[in-house]
Design a protein around this motif. Structure first.
Motif, short mmCIF file in Angstrom:
data_model
loop_
_atom_site.label_atom_id
_atom_site.label_comp_id
_atom_site.label_asym_id
_atom_site.label_seq_id
_atom_site.Cartn_x
_atom_site.Cartn_y
_atom_site.Cartn_z
N HIS A 6 2.11 7.62 6.54
CA HIS A 6 2.43 6.40 6.13
C HIS A 6 1.10 5.63 6.38
N VAL A 7 1.03 4.55 5.66
CA VAL A 7 -0.19 3.55 5.61
C VAL A 7 0.16 1.98 5.67
N LEU A 8 -0.58 1.16 6.20
CA LEU A 8 -0.24 -0.30 6.39
C LEU A 8 -1.14 -0.78 5.15
N ALA A 224 -9.97 8.73 -1.70
CA ALA A 224 -11.12 9.02 -0.64
C ALA A 224 -10.87 8.98 0.64
N ALA A 225 -10.60 7.71 0.82
CA ALA A 225 -10.34 6.99 2.23
C ALA A 225 -9.18 7.54 3.14
N LEU A 226 -8.14 7.59 2.28
CA LEU A 226 -6.85 8.59 2.69
C LEU A 226 -7.22 9.79 3.34
N CYS A 230 -8.43 7.17 6.77
CA CYS A 230 -8.18 5.61 6.64
C CYS A 230 -6.64 5.44 6.59
N THR A 231 -6.25 4.70 7.25
CA THR A 231 -4.58 4.51 7.05
C THR A 231 -4.02 2.84 6.97
N SER A 232 -5.25 2.01 6.56
CA SER A 232 -5.00 0.71 6.48
C SER A 232 -5.73 0.24 5.25
N PHE A 233 -5.16 -0.63 4.38
CA PHE A 233 -5.57 -0.98 3.05
C PHE A 233 -5.32 -2.27 2.86
N GLU A 234 -6.23 -3.12 2.09
CA GLU A 234 -6.02 -4.45 1.91
C GLU A 234 -6.04 -4.49 0.20
N MET A 261 1.18 4.87 -6.32
CA MET A 261 0.19 6.08 -6.08
C MET A 261 0.83 6.85 -4.89
N LEU A 262 0.91 5.74 -3.68
CA LEU A 262 1.22 6.31 -2.55
C LEU A 262 2.81 6.86 -2.56
N ASP A 263 3.50 6.12 -3.00
CA ASP A 263 4.98 6.46 -3.20
C ASP A 263 5.18 7.81 -3.95
N GLU A 264 4.53 8.09 -5.16
CA GLU A 264 4.33 9.20 -5.73
C GLU A 264 4.08 10.51 -4.84
N MET A 265 3.09 10.06 -3.97
CA MET A 265 2.64 11.29 -3.09
C MET A 265 3.00 11.31 -1.89
N GLY A 266 4.35 10.60 -1.56
CA GLY A 266 5.00 10.65 -0.42
C GLY A 266 4.51 10.25 0.79
N VAL A 267 3.31 9.36 0.55
CA VAL A 267 2.83 8.48 1.76
C VAL A 267 3.79 7.31 1.77
N GLN A 268 4.36 7.04 3.02
CA GLN A 268 5.13 5.77 2.91
C GLN A 268 4.56 4.48 3.28
N THR A 269 4.79 3.50 2.61
CA THR A 269 4.25 2.12 2.97
C THR A 269 5.36 1.07 3.19
N GLY A 270 6.77 1.34 3.21
CA GLY A 270 7.56 0.57 3.51
C GLY A 270 7.91 -0.71 2.34
N VAL A 271 7.18 -0.49 1.40
CA VAL A 271 7.01 -1.65 0.26
C VAL A 271 8.18 -0.98 -0.92
N ASP A 272 8.96 -2.10 -1.18
CA ASP A 272 9.93 -1.87 -2.25
C ASP A 272 9.24 -2.18 -3.78
N LEU A 273 8.57 -0.97 -4.24
CA LEU A 273 7.86 -1.39 -5.48
C LEU A 273 8.56 -2.14 -6.75
#
Lengths: 308, 308
Positions: A6-8, A224-226, A230-234, A261-273
């Motif tokens: 997951h990322v922030l 690339a950052a992921l 890197c697990t934090s993005f603005e 993109m993160l949702d599709e890759m299974g990386v959790q963000t907690g955000v309701d798209l």
């Protein structure tokens, strides 16, 4: 592919997104935008900035915005602080935010163009700002602009960027964000940068990536950052804002494109798209022009809705 | 980051790019476009398709286009062939092209929607088409549509895609392209797909990636494919064309955005980016609307031109 679970994401649309808009939104419109964003699951939102109203009139109602927003507990509220005077103004509303961001540029030319002083002077100012903010219990983030390339000087030495990041951390920044301010980063560079940044700065400071989609590489740079840890993005809802250089270029990478993109890759963000897309759509309606976001046009990947 | 030293790009704008344009370009305009593209250093160009003129009137002048283009030696000329009748028409101009592309879908539903027959029937047809084409000395490419997801059926089993790719290779295809026809691929999936494809199909067949930028992930998917060892890509100048599903969505990833990213990462394409941008700009002028390409707006990364 080595990706985090997951990322922030810090949403910067209300500040970075709006500060270059030709139309100055009403305080009510900003508050509605922020309150909606704060209910999408985004863990962090940059609410506004205490900059000089004559320089950035788009954000002249920072105090009113802070006073009026209704942010659920658990959502970190950030404010951009340009200098000590800005911090003083912000502290009159201390209870209304949790974090501050202070910035400088990686290159002398960009720092001078942006704030008319040498980098060392900006750094000294940030040291004082962070000291005061920390005494107030605020979390501090240092932002390094043009960290991946400068429109005046060309390539920027990562070693210099890491030195500045280290100085910001030493001054009390718990987080350093690296900004691709005019969209000059490429994925190979980003991958090498974040691997080296972690090695140079250790685990004591949170490293955050801030990409623009100027040449369409925004999500490739996120990837690339992921991959480099890197697990934090603005990012900015609707691809709003960012530095409009060159003229007509898109700005910050769109939060909904990152989340999609993160949702599709299974990386959790907690955000309701879908909720986030509602905010993007309402901003597009309000601003009256098509925004740069792709997912806003295409919708989330949901094959039941994409059939011809 | 594990990237190849150079990649091959096949430009598909003259066929895939134009076939969904509402405006039907004149033969002269198409010839001018192709002749300009052929002088940018692009190693391969898909020139046209021998499809039924009542179905795709945009390409009804395929024979004239083939007859009139002036392609320098060394640039591979491809033609899309829908079926045996199409091949027969194309072979009347045998000296004017080098390669053919034949396609089928990875899912039954999409194949039926596209060509109104089961996948097995399309495969049998391609086996006959490739046999005839190879006897004529033509290089054969098999294209598998919706290889990363189907708008009717959702996810597509890569094992099924590799079976089809193996059958196409056995039928004489020296190259198989995997199409993300409605832009449903994500980078994690793409990375895993190309790693598994190479393992399943061996080194005897060239593997090509064909991505769309529907959700902004086009270049991120290119990056993921590169990292998984893919060195051949199809793209469209100006982000022209592609499947306009959902409505308003962008199509093929823009060739100039791909080239720009690869240039910046030091991956060689042989393409002269400014020359390619000239073609994109002329297509934008001709079509009279802003195209989706980012680099066309922002220009190549050249810090001397991006200062505020």
């Amino acid at each position: 592919m080595n990706l985090p679970a997951h990322v922030l994401i810090r949403e910067v649309g209300p500040r970075d997104g709006l500060q270059n808009e030709p139309e100055i939104l009403s305080t009510d419109a900003k508050v509605a935008m922020i309150d909606a964003l704060a209910r999408t699951g985004l863990p962090r939102i940059e609410l506004t900035s205490f900059v000089r109203p004559d320089v950035i009139p788009q954000l002249s109602d920072a105090a009113e915005v802070l006073a009026q927003v209704d942010i659920p507990p658990g959502v970190a509220r950030s404010v951009l602080i340009p200098n000590e005077r800005g911090l003083e103004k912000a502290l009159a509303h201390r209870a209304r935010f949790d974090e501050i961001n202070g910035f400088l540029s990686a290159s002398e030319s960009h720092n001078r163009a942006n704030v008319n002083r040498p980098v060392a002077e900006s750094l000294a100012g940030l040291e004082r700002v962070f000291a005061t903010a920390r005494a107030e219990g605020l979390r501090c983030e240092g932002v390094i602009s043009v960290a991946f390339g400068c429109p005046y000087e060309g390539s920027v030495d990562p070693t210099r960027v890491f030195e500045l990041a280290g100085a910001l951390a030493a001054a009390g920044a718990e987080e350093v964000a690296f900004g691709d301010t005019t969209g000059m980063a490429n994925p190979r560079q980003v991958g090498e940068f974040f691997a080296a940044a972690r090695a140079a700065l250790g685990d004591g400071v949170q490293l955050t990536a801030h990409f623009h989609n100027t040449r369409g590489q925004g999500l490739a740079n996120v990837l690339a950052a992921l991959e480099a840890g890197c697990t934090s993005f603005e990012s900015s809802v609707g691809e709003l804002g960012g530095c409009p250089v060159p003229k007509g270029a898109t700005g910050n990478v769109a939060t909904e494109d990152v989340v999609s993109m993160l949702d599709e890759m299974g990386v959790q963000t907690g955000v309701d798209l879908p909720a986030l897309l509602d905010v993007a759509r309402s901003m597009q309606d309000r601003l009256g022009r098509p925004l740069g976001s792709h997912t806003l046009v295409a919708g989330p990947v949901d094959w039941q809705n994409t059939g011809v």
